[in-house]
Write a protein that holds these residues in place. Structure first.
Motif, PDB file in Angstrom:
ATOM      1  N   GLY A  52      29.170  16.232  31.513  1.00 39.37           N
ATOM      2  CA  GLY A  52      30.188  17.435  31.257  1.00 39.37           C
ATOM      3  C   GLY A  52      30.005  17.826  29.818  1.00 39.37           C
ATOM      4  O   GLY A  52      30.775  18.624  29.493  1.00 39.37           O
ATOM      5  N   GLN A  53      29.068  17.596  28.910  1.00 40.57           N
ATOM      6  CA  GLN A  53      29.120  17.874  27.479  1.00 40.57           C
ATOM      7  C   GLN A  53      27.976  19.076  27.288  1.00 40.57           C
ATOM      8  O   GLN A  53      27.011  19.052  28.392  1.00 40.57           O
ATOM      9  CB  GLN A  53      28.710  16.677  26.420  1.00 40.57           C
ATOM     10  N   THR A  54      27.944  19.534  26.061  1.00 35.44           N
ATOM     11  CA  THR A  54      26.944  20.417  25.883  1.00 35.44           C
ATOM     12  C   THR A  54      26.134  19.756  24.535  1.00 35.44           C
ATOM     13  O   THR A  54      27.019  18.971  23.835  1.00 35.44           O
ATOM     14  CB  THR A  54      27.284  21.930  25.516  1.00 35.44           C
ATOM     15  N   LEU A  55      25.027  20.160  24.535  1.00 40.60           N
ATOM     16  CA  LEU A  55      24.218  19.297  23.344  1.00 40.60           C
ATOM     17  C   LEU A  55      23.676  20.608  22.619  1.00 40.60           C
ATOM     18  O   LEU A  55      23.012  21.602  23.181  1.00 40.60           O
ATOM     19  CB  LEU A  55      22.933  18.548  23.803  1.00 40.60           C
ATOM     20  N   SER A  56      23.758  20.866  21.368  1.00 39.68           N
ATOM     21  CA  SER A  56      23.453  21.878  20.529  1.00 39.68           C
ATOM     22  C   SER A  56      22.155  21.221  19.320  1.00 39.68           C
ATOM     23  O   SER A  56      22.844  20.313  18.756  1.00 39.68           O
ATOM     24  CB  SER A  56      24.482  22.660  19.757  1.00 39.68           C
ATOM     25  N   ILE A  57      21.445  21.876  19.330  1.00 39.18           N
ATOM     26  CA  ILE A  57      20.391  21.240  18.275  1.00 39.18           C
ATOM     27  C   ILE A  57      19.751  22.510  17.470  1.00 39.18           C
ATOM     28  O   ILE A  57      19.270  23.432  18.062  1.00 39.18           O
ATOM     29  CB  ILE A  57      18.977  20.626  19.142  1.00 39.18           C
ATOM     30  N   LYS A  58      19.877  22.497  16.321  1.00 39.66           N
ATOM     31  CA  LYS A  58      19.311  23.379  15.396  1.00 39.66           C
ATOM     32  C   LYS A  58      18.152  22.885  14.392  1.00 39.66           C
ATOM     33  O   LYS A  58      18.146  21.876  13.753  1.00 39.66           O
ATOM     34  CB  LYS A  58      20.591  23.837  14.535  1.00 39.66           C
ATOM     35  N   LEU A  59      17.066  23.591  14.666  1.00 36.49           N
ATOM     36  CA  LEU A  59      15.990  23.184  13.714  1.00 36.49           C
ATOM     37  C   LEU A  59      15.509  24.226  12.661  1.00 36.49           C
ATOM     38  O   LEU A  59      15.606  25.494  12.826  1.00 36.49           O
ATOM     39  CB  LEU A  59      14.766  23.178  14.752  1.00 36.49           C
ATOM     40  N   THR A  60      15.609  23.906  11.435  1.00 35.49           N
ATOM     41  CA  THR A  60      15.514  24.407  10.345  1.00 35.49           C
ATOM     42  C   THR A  60      14.337  24.232   9.581  1.00 35.49           C
ATOM     43  O   THR A  60      14.108  23.095   9.167  1.00 35.49           O
ATOM     44  CB  THR A  60      16.674  24.799   9.431  1.00 35.49           C
ATOM     45  N   PRO A  61      13.192  25.373   9.612  1.00 34.70           N
ATOM     46  CA  PRO A  61      11.919  24.746   8.936  1.00 34.70           C
ATOM     47  C   PRO A  61      12.294  24.407   7.218  1.00 34.70           C
ATOM     48  O   PRO A  61      13.041  25.154   6.543  1.00 34.70           O
ATOM     49  CB  PRO A  61      11.107  25.631   9.176  1.00 34.70           C
ATOM     50  N   PHE A  62      11.516  23.497   6.795  1.00 38.75           N
ATOM     51  CA  PHE A  62      11.586  23.353   5.229  1.00 38.75           C
ATOM     52  C   PHE A  62      10.911  24.326   4.558  1.00 38.75           C
ATOM     53  O   PHE A  62      11.088  24.757   3.274  1.00 38.75           O
ATOM     54  CB  PHE A  62      10.984  22.018   4.878  1.00 38.75           C
ATOM     55  N   GLY A  63      10.005  25.039   4.982  1.00 41.71           N
ATOM     56  CA  GLY A  63       9.121  26.092   4.445  1.00 41.71           C
ATOM     57  C   GLY A  63       8.286  27.046   5.666  1.00 41.71           C
ATOM     58  O   GLY A  63       8.538  26.777   6.983  1.00 41.71           O
ATOM     59  N   LYS A  64       7.349  27.798   5.118  1.00 43.37           N
ATOM     60  CA  LYS A  64       6.589  28.621   5.916  1.00 43.37           C
ATOM     61  C   LYS A  64       5.470  27.765   6.665  1.00 43.37           C
ATOM     62  O   LYS A  64       5.117  26.919   6.028  1.00 43.37           O
ATOM     63  CB  LYS A  64       6.101  29.693   5.185  1.00 43.37           C
ATOM     64  N   LEU A  65       5.587  27.873   8.063  1.00 43.54           N
ATOM     65  CA  LEU A  65       4.393  27.104   8.754  1.00 43.54           C
ATOM     66  C   LEU A  65       3.950  28.136   9.620  1.00 43.54           C
ATOM     67  O   LEU A  65       4.780  28.425  10.736  1.00 43.54           O
ATOM     68  CB  LEU A  65       5.169  25.898   9.475  1.00 43.54           C
ATOM     69  N   PRO A  66       2.492  28.283   9.916  1.00 43.11           N
ATOM     70  CA  PRO A  66       1.906  29.184  10.763  1.00 43.11           C
ATOM     71  C   PRO A  66       2.112  28.599  12.193  1.00 43.11           C
ATOM     72  O   PRO A  66       1.997  27.395  12.292  1.00 43.11           O
ATOM     73  CB  PRO A  66       0.476  29.200  10.389  1.00 43.11           C
ATOM     74  N   VAL A  67       2.460  29.530  13.026  1.00 37.67           N
ATOM     75  CA  VAL A  67       2.759  28.969  14.496  1.00 37.67           C
ATOM     76  C   VAL A  67       1.777  28.107  15.097  1.00 37.67           C
ATOM     77  O   VAL A  67       1.861  27.242  15.675  1.00 37.67           O
ATOM     78  CB  VAL A  67       3.077  30.386  15.304  1.00 37.67           C
TER      79      VAL A  67
END
Length: 93
Positions: A52-67
């Motif tokens: 019954g919980q929600t999971l939130s994950i936030k990813l923040t890149p350390f720098g620019k990285l080509p896709v």
């Protein structure tokens, strides 16, 4: 969880405990190379542990990285790819 319990032929509680143990075991390996991942693993284990919980994950890149480079690394070395991000995770009701 019900499907995992049926496949393992155990109760849902036993299946949930087994899954949490597997997440934590794999998480220790990942956390060795990326300390931020430990937070995400703990949040994921907590999410599975309590229904019954929600999971939130936030990813923040350390720098620019080509896709394209990121996609290549994700396919071959996912742990290295995760190391390119600061990871924040939380659970809530």
């Amino acid at each position: 969880m019900a499907q995992f319990a049926r496949v393992q032929n155990v109760s849902r509680d036993a299946a949930r405990s087994a899954l949490v143990a597997m997440i934590r075991a794999q998480g220790e390996k990942i956390a060795a190379s990326n300390l931020d991942a430990k937070v995400a693993v703990d949040a994921l284990a907590g999410f599975v542990e309590t229904s019954g919980q929600t999971l939130s994950i936030k990813l923040t890149p350390f720098g620019k990285l080509p896709v394209l480079q990121l996609m290549d690394v994700l396919n071959h070395e996912p742990i290295v790819a995760l190391a390119q991000f600061r990871i924040e995770a939380s659970t809530g009701l």
